[in-house]
Each structure stands twice: as structure tokens, then as C-alpha cells.
Design a protein around this motif. Sequence first.
Motif, short mmCIF file in Angstrom:
data_model
loop_
_atom_site.label_atom_id
_atom_site.label_comp_id
_atom_site.label_asym_id
_atom_site.label_seq_id
_atom_site.Cartn_x
_atom_site.Cartn_y
_atom_site.Cartn_z
N ALA A 231 0.83 -1.14 -0.03
CA ALA A 231 0.01 -0.03 0.09
C ALA A 231 0.74 1.21 0.13
O ALA A 231 0.44 2.35 -0.58
CB ALA A 231 -0.84 0.03 1.20
N THR A 232 2.21 1.02 0.56
CA THR A 232 2.72 2.42 0.80
C THR A 232 3.91 2.71 -0.26
O THR A 232 4.81 3.51 -0.24
CB THR A 232 3.69 2.28 2.19
N ARG A 233 3.74 1.79 -1.41
CA ARG A 233 4.66 2.01 -2.48
C ARG A 233 3.64 2.11 -3.71
O ARG A 233 2.80 1.60 -3.95
CB ARG A 233 5.61 0.75 -2.74
N GLU A 234 4.55 2.89 -4.67
CA GLU A 234 3.70 3.05 -5.87
C GLU A 234 3.41 1.69 -6.63
O GLU A 234 4.60 0.63 -6.55
CB GLU A 234 4.67 3.83 -6.82
N PRO A 235 2.48 1.36 -7.49
CA PRO A 235 2.25 0.35 -8.15
C PRO A 235 3.59 -0.10 -8.94
O PRO A 235 4.12 0.62 -9.67
CB PRO A 235 0.96 0.48 -9.14
N GLY A 236 3.86 -1.32 -8.98
CA GLY A 236 5.13 -1.95 -9.62
C GLY A 236 6.29 -1.52 -8.90
O GLY A 236 7.48 -1.97 -9.43
N GLY A 237 6.42 -1.12 -7.75
CA GLY A 237 7.79 -0.78 -7.12
C GLY A 237 7.92 -1.80 -6.10
O GLY A 237 9.14 -1.85 -5.56
N LEU A 238 7.06 -2.63 -6.05
CA LEU A 238 7.51 -3.81 -4.97
C LEU A 238 6.81 -5.03 -5.56
O LEU A 238 5.60 -5.23 -6.02
CB LEU A 238 6.72 -3.45 -3.59
N ARG A 239 7.63 -6.08 -5.39
CA ARG A 239 7.06 -7.48 -5.56
C ARG A 239 7.31 -8.48 -4.47
O ARG A 239 8.24 -8.10 -3.75
CB ARG A 239 7.51 -8.12 -6.82
N VAL A 240 6.45 -9.50 -4.20
CA VAL A 240 6.47 -9.97 -2.93
C VAL A 240 6.65 -11.61 -3.32
O VAL A 240 6.01 -12.26 -4.02
CB VAL A 240 5.07 -10.02 -2.09
N VAL A 241 7.61 -12.10 -2.70
CA VAL A 241 7.72 -13.71 -2.54
C VAL A 241 7.87 -14.25 -1.26
O VAL A 241 8.41 -13.83 -0.45
CB VAL A 241 9.33 -13.84 -3.41
N GLY A 242 6.89 -15.22 -1.42
CA GLY A 242 6.81 -15.88 0.36
C GLY A 242 7.12 -17.29 0.35
O GLY A 242 7.31 -17.99 -0.70
N ILE A 243 7.41 -17.63 1.55
CA ILE A 243 7.78 -19.15 1.72
C ILE A 243 6.98 -19.35 3.07
O ILE A 243 7.13 -18.65 4.18
CB ILE A 243 9.37 -19.28 2.19
N ASP A 244 6.25 -20.59 2.90
CA ASP A 244 5.26 -20.94 3.90
C ASP A 244 5.30 -22.45 4.11
O ASP A 244 4.27 -23.14 3.66
CB ASP A 244 4.23 -20.36 3.78
N LEU A 245 6.38 -23.04 4.69
CA LEU A 245 6.47 -24.69 4.52
C LEU A 245 5.50 -25.41 5.52
O LEU A 245 4.77 -26.19 5.19
CB LEU A 245 7.97 -25.30 4.53
N ALA A 246 5.59 -24.61 6.88
CA ALA A 246 4.71 -25.45 8.07
C ALA A 246 3.30 -25.30 7.89
O ALA A 246 2.63 -26.24 8.21
CB ALA A 246 5.21 -24.69 9.21
N THR A 247 2.82 -24.53 7.22
CA THR A 247 1.30 -24.09 7.01
C THR A 247 0.92 -24.23 5.48
O THR A 247 -0.30 -23.98 5.46
CB THR A 247 0.76 -22.70 7.54
N LEU A 248 1.64 -24.61 4.67
CA LEU A 248 1.40 -24.90 3.15
C LEU A 248 0.74 -23.63 2.45
O LEU A 248 -0.05 -23.83 1.79
CB LEU A 248 0.35 -26.10 3.20
N GLY A 249 1.35 -22.66 3.05
CA GLY A 249 0.73 -21.19 2.37
C GLY A 249 -0.46 -20.54 3.00
O GLY A 249 -1.09 -19.77 2.49
N ALA A 250 -0.82 -21.34 4.08
CA ALA A 250 -2.23 -20.75 4.77
C ALA A 250 -1.99 -19.25 5.10
O ALA A 250 -2.85 -18.43 5.22
CB ALA A 250 -2.67 -21.73 5.85
N SER A 251 -0.80 -18.98 5.60
CA SER A 251 -0.54 -17.67 5.91
C SER A 251 -0.78 -16.42 4.85
O SER A 251 -1.19 -15.43 5.11
CB SER A 251 0.91 -17.28 6.45
N PHE A 252 -0.68 -16.78 3.59
CA PHE A 252 -0.98 -16.04 2.48
C PHE A 252 -2.52 -16.18 1.75
O PHE A 252 -2.64 -15.35 0.90
CB PHE A 252 0.36 -16.33 1.43
#
Length: 808
Positions: free
Chosen positions: A116-137
Motif C-alpha cells: 500500500a505504501t509503494r507505487e504500483p510496480g515498485g514492489l514484488r512479494v515472494v513468500g515461503i510458508d512450509l509449515a502451514t502450506l501457504g495458509a498464511s498467504f
Amino acid sequence: MPGFQTALANAAAGGDAAAARLAAAAHRLGDGAFQTPVDPELLAAERQIGEAAAASAAQLRTDPELLQAGRVILHEGRTVPLMVPFGRRGHLATSADARVEGVATLVRTAILHAVATREPGGLRVVGIDLATLGASFAPLRPLADAGVIEAVATDSRTAADAVAMAETQVSEHIAGRRSDRLLLVVASLGEAPRALVERIDAVARSGLAHGVTVLGCGLAQLPQAAVMHAVGDHVELAHPPAAPFGRGERLAAPVAWPQPLEASFVSGEALRLAERAKAAATLTFSDLIPAAPESGDPAKGLEVLVGRDAAGEVRLRFDDATPHWLVGGRTGGGKTVFLLDVLYGLASRYAPTDMALFLLDFKEGVSFTEFIPTERDQSFIPHARAVGVESDREYGLAVLSTLNEEMTRRSTVMKRYGVASFSGLRAHESYPRIVCVADEFQVLLAGNDRVASEAVALLENLARKGRSYGVHLVLASQTISGIEALWAKKDSIFGQFPMRIALPGARTVLEHNNDAATRISLGQVVVNPEGGTAGADRIARFPDTDPEVMHRLREQLGAAHAGVGAPRVFYGYRPVHLDETLPGERKPGRALLGREVSLRLDAAGVDLDNRPGRHLAVLGSDPVGGEALEAAVEALAGNGSRIWAADFTGTADTGAAAERIAPETFTARLAAIPDGTVLAAWGLDAAAFDAKAQKALRDLLRTGPARGVHLLGWWRNFRRFTDDIGGSAGREDVACALVLNLPGGEIMGHFGTQFQHWHPRAGRALLIDRHADTGGGRLIVPFSRPESHEAAPGPQRSGEAAPERMRP
């Protein structure tokens, strides 16, 4: 923000003693209620902190370098936001992972805040969530659909790929190729190997200054990070940016994890940010096309804008680093739209003298009709030299052969000038770069026949040498698996295709462990310049085409390059007619039968001269054989030949082109044909020749050409033909044949084993001329009667013959 920090510092200075008592009370914390006697100094400090926090709350929510990671608990339940450095100022780590509810909330809060606090296109997100199989995201799925969250790893293999993306971000940021930021969110690692943790640590050490921020849940030793240690139900923060209500390196007051967010708020905010990202990342087709055609320099390569991703505009190149592209996408996945974006973008930036297009479509579609003149719209793209619509495999083979010949010509010129690259050649001669696009190219390589083996050999040569001579390939397909002809050559060919472009559902163009194409939606494309290797992907949005803009560009280019002729067009699904022949194609003594399936699309026929055997046998029961024979008679009559015509089928229509003779007088006339006469006969298998008539026919075949007498005969039954000419003894007496619906296995005993792979199909014929063809015959589209078909004209040449060098 500075005002708030000053207020906190002042409050800390005035209440240092009270803060010390606060620290002592924190050790006696039992059920979460803060128990300590009321202290005036402490109350004054709290009041100052509260006022400063209230005054700066709005600013705190919008500062991308600070994150509200929880709430500090003060006297009598009073709380203030716990702000920690984040983004460019620092990483954040926790000792617990996202299996703790407060940590999962922190993960979602951090992602929403960062996006929300960056201009569109200024940030990309990569996640790792092994213990909950992606439930956090999971509640942030709209951000994943929009490509903001590029990947969420749920096993060790994909976790390594996610870390590789962060490592690539650092290296590209250092090289100056990226200016955006990547947020690596480790929600949980489970039992991940130590080597992976060490790689995350390395990214954290160098990433802060080079485009990567890490939120590491369960990584309490993360370098350069503020660390939140779980203490019972509360948190102790180590290494904060300042400790205004504590002493040393640790806060003296307890901190609560962030409270769970309302599900409706999370989904609504994720959807809002996703829509904002989509709107900002999507170009229109007009954005790809400059207002006026440009003229870029092709010496170092061709560049084209195709879309946008989180880092901004995505531009692709044809050059020494990415000479060839492999494009994959399921039906309806947008492959055709993407190719049109690329090709129209290139045409708008380079002149026809600098870039030439050869376009092949092997499927039942009209992808490339946007480049050629049609009955509805006569405009065309002048860069297009040859276009195949529903191309025959043989036509594709002819195009590849022409490109290989062009490389040979360029090699000769380069040796003359002593240069070894296309840029060196351009310094002396203005050869264009060539881009050859083959859509559904696997059709060309289907099976294990002569066409497939020759196509593989040509493709291999083009793939290996093309970059040096400015020849580039784009092979597009739904899949590249299961192509038999590529079993021995797959690596040697596709190893030359570093640029891999995957649309939804196209996993085979990427490495087997790269599932990026399964995580994109319609209108998105995975661009990977490293052979499909996981971690080297860019996910971009590309626009839909705009017919009005395309039409305007064709008109602009046509006006700017008025001297460039229209491309040669091969319509694989249309019939051809004699009245479509071009000036110069009809010659005296030449019987025209159809149009050759080749790059030039020349009119095909046989020359009736005085060499032995210059007769023609039309073989097969397909009625188009009779129509092709009518065309041959008309072409000969138009150039002054005298023709006798006998019809045993009752279907021939020669008009005034020939003198009709009754079938019952045919046998008698065989022995009395005047010199210089062409005898055309329909349905000779129905003539029922007796021994005397067969002898007269064989004598005519043997001696006729020397006195200008030639037979054009249609036998619907192949065995009857061989019997009438005397079997193998008469093989050389009929040098030319037009083979229709007879399989190779039936004719190879008479014509040779080189024809064993001939597979007849509607609208095609095999033209064999023993005197002209050194190998196999020529595939042609036989001429048919114009009135017998409602379809528009078929394979045809538009424009003049190709020059020696591929210039407009």
C-alpha cells in the motif's frame, strides 16, 4: 515522522527512572495485566508518548520505512503502536513462525503495508510458508492473482527457487538492471535444510542496500534485523531503532503481537491493492505502438515493448544473448495476442529495410491475416515477406530452406568484408534482421518422415548459426513434448533458445521444476531469459490487440514504404485457379497444372518439348484431376497449341480451347495424329483398349515427342495406366505424372522408393517430372474450376519475385 521520534525521545528523557521501574515490573508480569504503583513521572511520560502517537498516527500508517509490528503496553492498559524499521531501513525477524496467530497476522499486515505504501510496480512479494502450506498467504490471494505476490513456496524445492529470486534481485540491482524492491516473506520454514537458512542470511546481509527486504518468521538470528522474541504471550524487541521507554538494547515494556485483522478487511484491502496493481501494470495496445513509425538501428539487435511487471516496462530483445524465443501457451491462453503485440511492436520501430518477417501458422486459424491484404482490407505490413495461413508442412520446409540459403549468402558477403557478426555486416551492407515465427510448429515436425527429418536439420542449423547472421526464430506451440523427430535433437535445438515465454498452462517451455506458468492468469506472461530456469522469471501483463490501431499502423507503414510490395501469401485451405496466374507464368508449350507449395508459390506444370517421354499422366480418381487437365489444355491453347480432346467421363469442359473428338473414334485417331498436336483424354481407364489400340498408344508415347505430339491423359485406375503403357517397359515413355489420391506404397514400384512416404490429401497433388526433379516430386495445389468452389482464391503470390538479397 521526525516530530514523533523527538516526542518519544523527550518523553524517555523525562521518565527514565519511571521506565526503570517499568522494566522491573515487566519481570513480574503474570497474566498480561501490568501491575505497578502509579508514578507521576511515568504518567507524564505516557501522556507525552500518547499525544505524540495520536498526532502522528496517519503519518505512521503511510511511511513505507516503518511497520507497526504490535502494541507496547503501558500503565493501566494504555498502549502505543510499536513501530519498527522496515523496507529500506531494515529487516524484521521473529523467534516464532506463522503457526502462531499473531505472527500470521504480522505477515499479512507487513505485506499489505508494504504494497500500500509503494507505487504500483515498485514492489514484488515472494513468500515461503512450509509449515502451514501457504495458509498464511491465503487471505491475500487477490494480490497473487494480480502478480504482486509472485510466488509462495510450500516445499523445500520451491523454497530454494524463492530464495533464488531474491538472490537474482540483488545481483540485478547491483548491475543496475532493476530499481524495484523485493519483499521476501518467510512465514515458516519448518524443517528446511540449514543451507537454505544460510542463503536467506546472505540475502539479508546484502539485500538491504540492493533491493531486498526480508521478513523472517522463525529466524531470530537474521542479520541486520529488528528481532521480536516471544516471551510467554508477549514479545520482547531486540535491536529497535530507539528505545524511548527502555534502557540499553531492549524495550522494558511488554509488547503484544498484532491483533487478528477482520477477514473482510484483509480480503477487501487485498482486492483493492490488486485492482490498483492491475490498472497500473496493464498497458494498452496503443502504448506498444509509437504515434509515428520509428526507425531503430538493428545492428545490435531488435527491441520491443511487450508489457509491464512490478519493476516497470518489460522489453524483450532479439540479439546475441537471446537470439531465439520459445513460446508456449494452451488454447485460449493468449498466445496469438502476445505474438501480435510483439510483431506489431517491432514493425512500428524498425523499417522494412532493417527487419523482415516470415510468418507460418500451422493450425486452423487466422493469426497472421493481420499482416496481409484481404478482400476486406487491402492494407498490409510491408515487413512481411512470406506468410503461411494454415501452412502445409512442405511450405514451412521451403521457408526454412530459404532462410538457410540466406545465411549462406550472408556468410559469403561477411567473408568478403572480413567480419564475423551481423553488426559487422551492417557496417557494410544494409541487410535486415530476419524474424521467422512458426505458430504450432510441432505440426511441421509431426511423425518421422522426410519432411520432419529435413525440418529438424534445418532448424538445428538456423538455431546454431542464426545469431551470427541476424536470423531469429520464434517457435510457438501448446506443447513441445512427444515430438518424435526431436528425440535426438531436442537439446541441440532448444539449447539455442534462451528466451522462454510461457502463457497460462505452458509448463513445457520452462524447466521441469519451474511452475511459474501455473500461477498466472489470462493476460499475464512469464518471461525467462535463462532457458526457463526457476528464479529467473518476470511476470508481465500484456495488452489485448486493438483492430483500429492495427489498421492505422498498416496504413501508416504503407504510406511510408509505398515501394514495398505485398507479401507472398500461402492459404493452405483455399483452392487455386488458372485465371489467377501472373503475367509471364504462361509460356508456349507449358501445360500448367497448379501452384507449387513453395516460398515462391510459382505456377507448376510440365514442358512439352521434343525430349523422349514428354507426356503427362494424371493418376487417381479424385475429380480435381479432370479439372487440372482442363487447366493444362486452356494454358496450352492460349499459347497457340493445337489440341484434340477426348472425354470418356462425360465431365470435361474444354470450351473452345480444343477440338473435340468422339471417344469411339479415339483408337482410330491414335495412329493418325498430325505433327504438333496435343492429345488430351479424360478417363482413359474407361477406353478399354484392345491389343491393337494399346500398341498404337505405346507407339505414340515412344515416338510422339520427336514430332511435337504429346499425350495428356487422365487414368483413374493406376493398374490400368501401367498396363496401357506396357508396365515397366514403358516407364520412361511417360516422364511426367500428376499423382492425386494414390498412396506412396502403391506408386513407388513404378516411380521409385523415394515416393514411399507420399500421403495423399484433399486439395494437394504430387507432380513428378523425371527430367526435372533430381529427388522426389513437387507438392502442388492443382488448379480447379473457379465456379466449382465458393472459397476465395487460394495459395497465391502477391508482389514480385524475391530479390537475390532479402531487402524490400
